[in-house]
Design a protein around this motif. Structure first.
Motif, mmCIF file in Angstrom:
data_model
loop_
_atom_site.group_PDB
_atom_site.id
_atom_site.type_symbol
_atom_site.label_atom_id
_atom_site.label_comp_id
_atom_site.label_asym_id
_atom_site.label_seq_id
_atom_site.Cartn_x
_atom_site.Cartn_y
_atom_site.Cartn_z
ATOM 1 N N ILE A 1 4.522 -1.242 1.312
ATOM 2 C CA ILE A 1 4.291 -2.595 0.775
ATOM 3 C C ILE A 1 3.995 -2.531 -0.728
ATOM 4 C CG2 ILE A 1 2.590 -4.476 0.766
ATOM 5 C CD1 ILE A 1 4.396 -4.915 3.077
ATOM 6 N N THR A 2 3.202 -1.554 -1.143
ATOM 7 C CA THR A 2 2.869 -1.443 -2.575
ATOM 8 C C THR A 2 4.140 -1.334 -3.418
ATOM 9 O OG1 THR A 2 0.896 -0.234 -1.903
ATOM 10 C CG2 THR A 2 1.459 -0.147 -4.242
ATOM 11 N N ASP A 3 5.093 -0.529 -2.959
ATOM 12 C CA ASP A 3 6.341 -0.382 -3.724
ATOM 13 C C ASP A 3 7.142 -1.677 -3.738
ATOM 14 O OD1 ASP A 3 6.070 2.330 -4.544
ATOM 15 O OD2 ASP A 3 6.390 2.913 -2.463
ATOM 16 N N GLY B 1 -1.331 -5.906 -1.871
ATOM 17 C CA GLY B 1 -1.051 -5.163 -0.639
ATOM 18 C C GLY B 1 -2.336 -4.862 0.107
ATOM 19 N N GLU B 2 -3.323 -4.359 -0.606
ATOM 20 C CA GLU B 2 -4.619 -4.024 -0.010
ATOM 21 C C GLU B 2 -5.383 -5.301 0.327
ATOM 22 O OE1 GLU B 2 -3.116 -1.922 -1.954
ATOM 23 O OE2 GLU B 2 -3.599 0.010 -1.082
ATOM 24 N N TYR B 3 -5.287 -6.284 -0.590
ATOM 25 C CA TYR B 3 -6.026 -7.542 -0.408
ATOM 26 C C TYR B 3 -5.637 -8.198 0.925
ATOM 27 C CZ TYR B 3 -7.267 -12.461 -1.230
ATOM 28 O OH TYR B 3 -7.748 -13.732 -1.097
ATOM 29 N N SER C 1 -4.878 4.579 -10.211
ATOM 30 C CA SER C 1 -3.514 5.105 -10.106
ATOM 31 C C SER C 1 -3.134 5.193 -8.629
ATOM 32 C CB SER C 1 -3.404 6.458 -10.810
ATOM 33 O OG SER C 1 -4.359 7.342 -10.299
ATOM 34 N N ARG C 2 -1.889 5.526 -8.355
ATOM 35 C CA ARG C 2 -1.386 5.516 -6.972
ATOM 36 C C ARG C 2 -2.274 6.348 -6.040
ATOM 37 N NH1 ARG C 2 3.747 3.404 -5.951
ATOM 38 N NH2 ARG C 2 2.872 3.215 -3.878
ATOM 39 N N GLY C 3 -2.420 5.861 -4.832
ATOM 40 C CA GLY C 3 -3.291 6.556 -3.877
ATOM 41 C C GLY C 3 -4.761 6.248 -4.106
HETATM 42 N N1 ASP Z 1 -1.371 1.337 -1.769
HETATM 43 C C1 ASP Z 1 -1.612 2.147 -2.921
HETATM 44 C C2 ASP Z 1 -0.496 3.177 -3.052
HETATM 45 O O1 ASP Z 1 0.471 3.153 -2.317
HETATM 46 C C3 ASP Z 1 -2.962 2.772 -2.933
HETATM 47 C C4 ASP Z 1 -3.320 3.602 -1.740
HETATM 48 O O2 ASP Z 1 -2.652 3.579 -0.721
HETATM 49 O O3 ASP Z 1 -4.316 4.326 -1.821
HETATM 50 O O4 ASP Z 1 -0.553 4.001 -3.927
#
Ligand code: ASP
Length: 444
Positions: A50-52, A115-117, A183-185
């Motif tokens: 979803i983030t992408d 996405g997280e929200y 940043s990502r993750g």
């Molecule tokens: N959704 C974000 C990402 O894909 C952050 C995460 O998953 O931690 O990087």
């Protein structure tokens, strides 16, 4: 009351079935009261996160292109989760507000954060937990650096009096009111900060692997899981390429003495890996291999320098290192002999300036011999127990010798926490396998 902060990664919340597993995990321990979700991740290997998809919508919006088709896919995924879970809620108003914001002000961080929200909204509803918007508690300065003290204060104020809470990962808000992501993750980082703020007993990071592995599973078949690892060992292994956790997730919990437990949502029965501080009582550990992990990275070069009487020339090393400094190259290792010195550097940093570096070293120290050797891999054998165990290095080299692998460089950190070995890139996988055999298989 002691509590646990539990963070679930994207694959743990990719569809309704995963949500159910997550809810079971949370409900099976009454201490799991603070939950940090990621956005829905991949359900299968070529699925899209979803983030992408949100980044893509933002990009389209920024170029004035209609993004409604892509946005519809995002809506369908969330709506699918809601209907499969059978919960009574609608995110229609939220979807409309997000689409309108993207049309008028397509900001990347805002887009990604949704996405997280949205996932947090669904999870809170499904669990019957309170929803706390990360924008109200995770605070960044205007340049985008986290303000840890202000954040901890805001988290405490907000969570005080709440029995439980779902706080979406990955984002917060700047002091000027703009949504900002890590940043990502970065949901890992949010979880760590929340754990610090609520003085959690433990920070559980639930993902799709049962912890850190002793070696890369693409090289060693079915490697063991590391039961316990210290933060320092983790740094060493992560630097060499082993990754499960966001780098910035370490500091907030480490500074507060909170252990991290990496767990597998799909195998909750597995104990996973415990990441602990250095003063942990090792005598309680059950697994006693001499080494904790092995990791390796390709893509290094060594600059080999020879000069008669080098050892008596004061400032020789400094002059050489100054050349690297002037070219913005940091060095990884620097083993030396009486008249020789060899400096390991990242080849991709050296490549653009290699001729200039050679010329400047010649000018600075006038060596008898100077060469660059490429195609070097560096391998780190990491283990806090090596310090008190004799013969570890001998065993590493016996393993290399039996495999007829030429060791090009050796370095042991002063903490005796790791042994670093330089080998040819093509020898790296075999070197890792042999060391694994020597220390893990043979100690079983
Ligand atoms: N959704 C974000 C990402 O894909 C952050 C995460 O998953 O931690 O990087």
């Amino acid at each position: 009351m002691a509590n646990k902060v539990v963070k679930f990664g994207g694959s743990s919340l990719a569809d309704a079935n995963q949500f159910r597993k997550v809810a079971d995990i949370i409900k099976s321990d009454s201490k799991r009261i603070y939950v940090v979700p990621s956005a829905p991740g991949k359900r299968f290997s070529d699925d899209i996160k979803i983030t992408d998809m949100l980044y893509k919508c933002c990009e389209l919006a920024g170029s004035g292109v209609d993004f409604s088709e892509d946005f519809q896919i995002i809506k369908d995924r969330y709506n699918g989760i809601i209907s499969d879970l059978g919960i009574d809620m609608s995110l229609e108003d939220e979807f409309n507000a997000i689409a309108a914001e993207l049309k008028s002000r397509p900001a990347k961080d805002f887009a990604a954060s949704r996405g997280e929200y949205l996932n947090g909204k669904i999870l809170a509803k499904y669990l019957g937990y309170n929803f706390v918007d990360a924008a109200d508690v995770i605070i960044f300065d205007t340049k985008g650096s986290l303000l840890l003290e202000d954040t901890v204060k805001a988290v405490r104020e907000k969570l005080d009096g709440l029995e439980n809470a779902v706080i979406p990962g990955f984002y917060g808000k700047t002091t000027e009111g703009c949504i900002k992501t890590f940043s990502r993750g970065g949901s890992d980082v949010t979880g760590s900060i929340i754990a610090n703020a609520v003085r959690a007993e433990i920070y559980e990071n639930w993902t799709d692997v049962s912890g850190f592995l002793v070696a890369d599973p693409r090289i060693v078949e079915n490697p063991d899981v590391i039961e316990t690892i210290t933060y320092r060992e983790l740094r060493e292994l992560a630097y060499m390429g082993a990754s499960v956790l966001h780098e910035d997730a370490i500091f907030p919990v480490r500074s507060a003495g909170i252990p991290i437990n990496i767990r597998n949502t799909n195998r909750p029965q597995d104990a996973g890996t415990m990441i602990v501080a250095n003063d942990y009582d090792f005598s309680k550990e059950s697994l006693c291999h001499t080494i904790t992990g092995i990791a390796g990275r390709k893509g290094f070069s060594t600059i080999n320098i020879e000069k008669a009487m080098m050892n008596s020339e004061t400032g020789f090393g400094m002059k050489v290192l100054k050349v690297l400094f002037d070219h913005g190259i940091s060095f990884e290792h620097m083993p030396s002999g009486i008249d020789t010195m060899s400096i390991t550097v990242d080849s991709s940093k050296l490549d653009p300036v290699r001729e200039e570096v050679l010329a400047d070293i010649r000018k600075a120290v006038n060596p008898d011999h100077l060469e660059i050797e490429d195609g070097i891999a560096i391998l780190a054998v990491v283990g806090r127990r090596m310090k008190n165990t004799r013969g570890t290095v001998a065993r590493i080299f016996a393993a290399m010798a039996h495999a007829r692998i030429n060791v090009k460089m050796i370095d042991q950190g002063s903490s005796e926490l790791n042994v670093i070995i330089g080998v040819s890139e093509h020898d790296l996988p075999e070197a890792i396998r042999r060391i694994y055999d020597m220390f893990i298989n043979s100690e079983k």
